[in-house]
Design a protein around this motif. Structure first.
Motif, PDB file in Angstrom:
ATOM      1  N   THR A 126     -10.483  -0.381   3.011  1.00 13.25           N
ATOM      2  CA  THR A 126      -9.721   0.851   2.828  1.00 13.25           C
ATOM      3  C   THR A 126      -8.568   0.932   3.819  1.00 13.25           C
ATOM      4  O   THR A 126      -7.441   1.278   3.449  1.00 13.25           O
ATOM      5  CB  THR A 126     -10.637   2.078   2.983  1.00 13.25           C
ATOM      6  OG1 THR A 126     -11.750   1.961   2.099  1.00 13.25           O
ATOM      7  CG2 THR A 126      -9.881   3.354   2.663  1.00 13.25           C
ATOM      8  N   GLU A 127      -8.841   0.602   5.076  1.00 11.59           N
ATOM      9  CA  GLU A 127      -7.777   0.642   6.075  1.00 11.59           C
ATOM     10  C   GLU A 127      -6.686  -0.372   5.752  1.00 11.59           C
ATOM     11  O   GLU A 127      -5.488  -0.069   5.832  1.00 11.59           O
ATOM     12  CB  GLU A 127      -8.345   0.373   7.467  1.00 11.59           C
ATOM     13  CG  GLU A 127      -7.286   0.471   8.557  1.00 11.59           C
ATOM     14  CD  GLU A 127      -7.854   0.353   9.955  1.00 11.59           C
ATOM     15  OE1 GLU A 127      -7.186   0.814  10.903  1.00 11.59           O
ATOM     16  OE2 GLU A 127      -8.980  -0.190  10.098  1.00 11.59           O
ATOM     17  N   ARG A 128      -7.089  -1.572   5.350  1.00 10.81           N
ATOM     18  CA  ARG A 128      -6.092  -2.586   5.015  1.00 10.81           C
ATOM     19  C   ARG A 128      -5.265  -2.164   3.803  1.00 10.81           C
ATOM     20  O   ARG A 128      -4.046  -2.409   3.749  1.00 10.81           O
ATOM     21  CB  ARG A 128      -6.780  -3.935   4.744  1.00 10.81           C
ATOM     22  CG  ARG A 128      -5.802  -5.057   4.390  1.00 10.81           C
ATOM     23  CD  ARG A 128      -4.812  -5.316   5.519  1.00 10.81           C
ATOM     24  NE  ARG A 128      -3.730  -6.190   5.097  1.00 10.81           N
ATOM     25  CZ  ARG A 128      -2.694  -6.507   5.857  1.00 10.81           C
ATOM     26  NH1 ARG A 128      -2.619  -6.010   7.076  1.00 10.81           N
ATOM     27  NH2 ARG A 128      -1.748  -7.299   5.415  1.00 10.81           N
ATOM     28  N   GLN A 151      -4.030  -0.163  -5.007  1.00  4.96           N
ATOM     29  CA  GLN A 151      -5.023  -0.431  -6.043  1.00  4.96           C
ATOM     30  C   GLN A 151      -5.356  -1.914  -6.139  1.00  4.96           C
ATOM     31  O   GLN A 151      -6.534  -2.295  -6.249  1.00  4.96           O
ATOM     32  CB  GLN A 151      -4.517   0.072  -7.389  1.00  4.96           C
ATOM     33  CG  GLN A 151      -5.512  -0.096  -8.523  1.00  4.96           C
ATOM     34  CD  GLN A 151      -4.999   0.477  -9.834  1.00  4.96           C
ATOM     35  OE1 GLN A 151      -3.796   0.708 -10.002  1.00  4.96           O
ATOM     36  NE2 GLN A 151      -5.904   0.724 -10.777  1.00  4.96           N
ATOM     37  N   ARG A 152      -4.339  -2.751  -6.084  1.00  8.39           N
ATOM     38  CA  ARG A 152      -4.562  -4.202  -6.209  1.00  8.39           C
ATOM     39  C   ARG A 152      -5.459  -4.714  -5.085  1.00  8.39           C
ATOM     40  O   ARG A 152      -6.383  -5.489  -5.326  1.00  8.39           O
ATOM     41  CB  ARG A 152      -3.212  -4.921  -6.190  1.00  8.39           C
ATOM     42  CG  ARG A 152      -3.315  -6.437  -6.317  1.00  8.39           C
ATOM     43  CD  ARG A 152      -1.924  -7.038  -6.324  1.00  8.39           C
ATOM     44  NE  ARG A 152      -1.169  -6.648  -7.509  1.00  8.39           N
ATOM     45  CZ  ARG A 152       0.156  -6.726  -7.618  1.00  8.39           C
ATOM     46  NH1 ARG A 152       0.874  -7.155  -6.584  1.00  8.39           N
ATOM     47  NH2 ARG A 152       0.755  -6.373  -8.732  1.00  8.39           N
ATOM     48  N   TYR A 153      -5.199  -4.241  -3.858  1.00  8.42           N
ATOM     49  CA  TYR A 153      -6.003  -4.730  -2.737  1.00  8.42           C
ATOM     50  C   TYR A 153      -7.432  -4.214  -2.823  1.00  8.42           C
ATOM     51  O   TYR A 153      -8.388  -4.971  -2.616  1.00  8.42           O
ATOM     52  CB  TYR A 153      -5.376  -4.316  -1.403  1.00  8.42           C
ATOM     53  CG  TYR A 153      -6.050  -4.989  -0.235  1.00  8.42           C
ATOM     54  CD1 TYR A 153      -5.717  -6.291   0.105  1.00  8.42           C
ATOM     55  CD2 TYR A 153      -7.048  -4.351   0.488  1.00  8.42           C
ATOM     56  CE1 TYR A 153      -6.358  -6.940   1.154  1.00  8.42           C
ATOM     57  CE2 TYR A 153      -7.687  -4.985   1.535  1.00  8.42           C
ATOM     58  CZ  TYR A 153      -7.344  -6.278   1.860  1.00  8.42           C
ATOM     59  OH  TYR A 153      -7.993  -6.933   2.875  1.00  8.42           O
ATOM     60  N   VAL A 154      -7.592  -2.931  -3.137  1.00  4.87           N
ATOM     61  CA  VAL A 154      -8.938  -2.343  -3.205  1.00  4.87           C
ATOM     62  C   VAL A 154      -9.765  -3.006  -4.303  1.00  4.87           C
ATOM     63  O   VAL A 154     -10.900  -3.455  -4.066  1.00  4.87           O
ATOM     64  CB  VAL A 154      -8.841  -0.823  -3.443  1.00  4.87           C
ATOM     65  CG1 VAL A 154     -10.206  -0.247  -3.791  1.00  4.87           C
ATOM     66  CG2 VAL A 154      -8.278  -0.130  -2.208  1.00  4.87           C
ATOM     67  N   PRO A 181      -0.134   8.609  -5.791  1.00  7.57           N
ATOM     68  CA  PRO A 181      -1.453   8.129  -6.224  1.00  7.57           C
ATOM     69  C   PRO A 181      -1.795   6.784  -5.586  1.00  7.57           C
ATOM     70  O   PRO A 181      -0.913   6.019  -5.173  1.00  7.57           O
ATOM     71  CB  PRO A 181      -1.290   7.987  -7.745  1.00  7.57           C
ATOM     72  CG  PRO A 181      -0.065   8.769  -8.095  1.00  7.57           C
ATOM     73  CD  PRO A 181       0.818   8.690  -6.894  1.00  7.57           C
ATOM     74  N   ASN A 182      -3.074   6.499  -5.544  1.00  9.26           N
ATOM     75  CA  ASN A 182      -3.550   5.199  -5.061  1.00  9.26           C
ATOM     76  C   ASN A 182      -3.854   4.252  -6.213  1.00  9.26           C
ATOM     77  O   ASN A 182      -4.554   3.257  -6.042  1.00  9.26           O
ATOM     78  CB  ASN A 182      -4.793   5.408  -4.198  1.00  9.26           C
ATOM     79  CG  ASN A 182      -4.496   6.237  -2.973  1.00  9.26           C
ATOM     80  OD1 ASN A 182      -3.625   5.885  -2.184  1.00  9.26           O
ATOM     81  ND2 ASN A 182      -5.195   7.355  -2.820  1.00  9.26           N
ATOM     82  N   PHE A 183      -3.308   4.570  -7.372  1.00  7.94           N
ATOM     83  CA  PHE A 183      -3.507   3.777  -8.577  1.00  7.94           C
ATOM     84  C   PHE A 183      -2.282   3.947  -9.456  1.00  7.94           C
ATOM     85  O   PHE A 183      -1.531   4.919  -9.330  1.00  7.94           O
ATOM     86  CB  PHE A 183      -4.760   4.236  -9.330  1.00  7.94           C
ATOM     87  CG  PHE A 183      -4.706   5.684  -9.739  1.00  7.94           C
ATOM     88  CD1 PHE A 183      -4.286   6.049 -11.006  1.00  7.94           C
ATOM     89  CD2 PHE A 183      -5.046   6.684  -8.847  1.00  7.94           C
ATOM     90  CE1 PHE A 183      -4.198   7.376 -11.382  1.00  7.94           C
ATOM     91  CE2 PHE A 183      -4.975   8.019  -9.204  1.00  7.94           C
ATOM     92  CZ  PHE A 183      -4.551   8.376 -10.476  1.00  7.94           C
ATOM     93  N   ASN A 205     -14.101   4.254  -2.981  1.00  5.99           N
ATOM     94  CA  ASN A 205     -15.546   4.327  -3.171  1.00  5.99           C
ATOM     95  C   ASN A 205     -16.149   2.926  -3.239  1.00  5.99           C
ATOM     96  O   ASN A 205     -15.571   2.026  -3.853  1.00  5.99           O
ATOM     97  CB  ASN A 205     -15.891   5.069  -4.463  1.00  5.99           C
ATOM     98  CG  ASN A 205     -15.494   6.526  -4.428  1.00  5.99           C
ATOM     99  OD1 ASN A 205     -15.160   7.058  -3.374  1.00  5.99           O
ATOM    100  ND2 ASN A 205     -15.538   7.180  -5.578  1.00  5.99           N
ATOM    101  N   ALA A 206     -17.328   2.780  -2.644  1.00  4.26           N
ATOM    102  CA  ALA A 206     -18.035   1.501  -2.743  1.00  4.26           C
ATOM    103  C   ALA A 206     -18.544   1.266  -4.160  1.00  4.26           C
ATOM    104  O   ALA A 206     -18.699   0.121  -4.585  1.00  4.26           O
ATOM    105  CB  ALA A 206     -19.191   1.466  -1.759  1.00  4.26           C
TER     106      ALA A 206
END
Length: 258
Positions: A126-128, A151-154, A181-183, A205-206
């Motif tokens: 999440t931090e990255r 989004q791509r990294y997560v 947004p994060n997406f 979210n995990a």
């Protein structure tokens, strides 16, 4: 309307953001097993007051706490109360302060004494992802480029971003345009221009991305009970590389308006 910040605005906003970062560092160092979330919030109140600022959250839409403290499966907007923090918990600490008329907004998730491998990986990813998003905050790019990078990294690391809550512009008000947004939502997003100040804040979210709001009307939790993490910086779009405004000042004495 997106409000671009003048140089005079930034002379006032930079200290507010650095102060928010300092308060967040103070709280992160204070958190330990055995404390209640109310005690953490009271500590935050003391630190905010000691720097001559006030909470941007308290009273906002009738929010009752100084900070947002979200534990384990709580995503955001967790209310302080009698819950005792235990070794192995993870807690998202979200801080907003008002100083000289401007808001600084920042968050990080910390382990309470220590945590399991998967919880640590969730926090690391999440931090990255936050810094992946910040790296895309370049003039000429669009907000969507930030969203795509996060989004791509997560998702590339097997986690999911929350859809119902997003980042936002920030300045004299805590929530300004544009939404961040994060997406990627498929909508045309604004161009990034020098002078824009935005809060980029991945909520990850995990498990599955779905969330729900508890009966208190504030606390957002994962629908499946999985862990969640949250990191945030207030960022300035410049003519070149983005500037992270919420890095904490090394010494509180430097926190003065220009």
């Amino acid at each position: 309307m997106i409000l671009l910040k003048s140089e005079r605005d930034l002379e006032l906003m930079r200290p507010a953001c650095m102060l928010a970062g300092r308060v967040l560092e103070d709280i992160a160092g204070f958190v330990k097993p055995g404390l209640t979330t109310r005690e953490v919030d009271e500590f935050a109140a003391e630190r905010i007051k000691s720097y001559g600022a006030k909470s941007a959250f308290l009273g906002y839409r009738k929010y009752p706490c100084q900070t947002c403290l979200s534990v384990n499966d709580e995503v955001v907007h967790g209310l302080a109360g009698g819950r005792e923090l235990r070794f192995g918990d993870i807690v998202s600490v979200d801080v907003g302060v008002v100083y000289h008329g401007f808001v600084g907004d920042t968050a990080r998730t910390v382990a309470v004494g220590g945590c399991g491998v998967e919880a640590q990986r969730l926090m690391d990813v999440t931090e990255r992802s936050l810094y992946e998003g910040i790296a895309a905050a370049l003039p000429g790019n669009r907000v969507t480029d930030i969203s795509r990078a996060v989004q791509r990294y997560v998702e590339g690391n097997g986690f999911n971003v929350v859809r119902e809550f997003v980042g936002h512009g920030v300045g004299r008000s805590m929530h300004e345009e544009p939404q961040v947004p994060n997406f990627v939502d498929g909508k045309k997003s604004p161009n990034l221009r020098p002078g824009m100040t935005i809060a980029i804040e991945p909520m990850v979210n995990a498990g599955l991305p779905g969330v729900k709001i508890l009966n208190d009307g504030w606390t957002v939790v994962t629908q499946d009970g999985s862990l969640s993490a949250h990191f945030e910086h207030t960022v300035l779009v410049t003519e070149g590389e983005p500037e992270i405004l919420t890095w904490p000042a090394k010494k509180p004495s430097k926190l003065k308006a220009g």
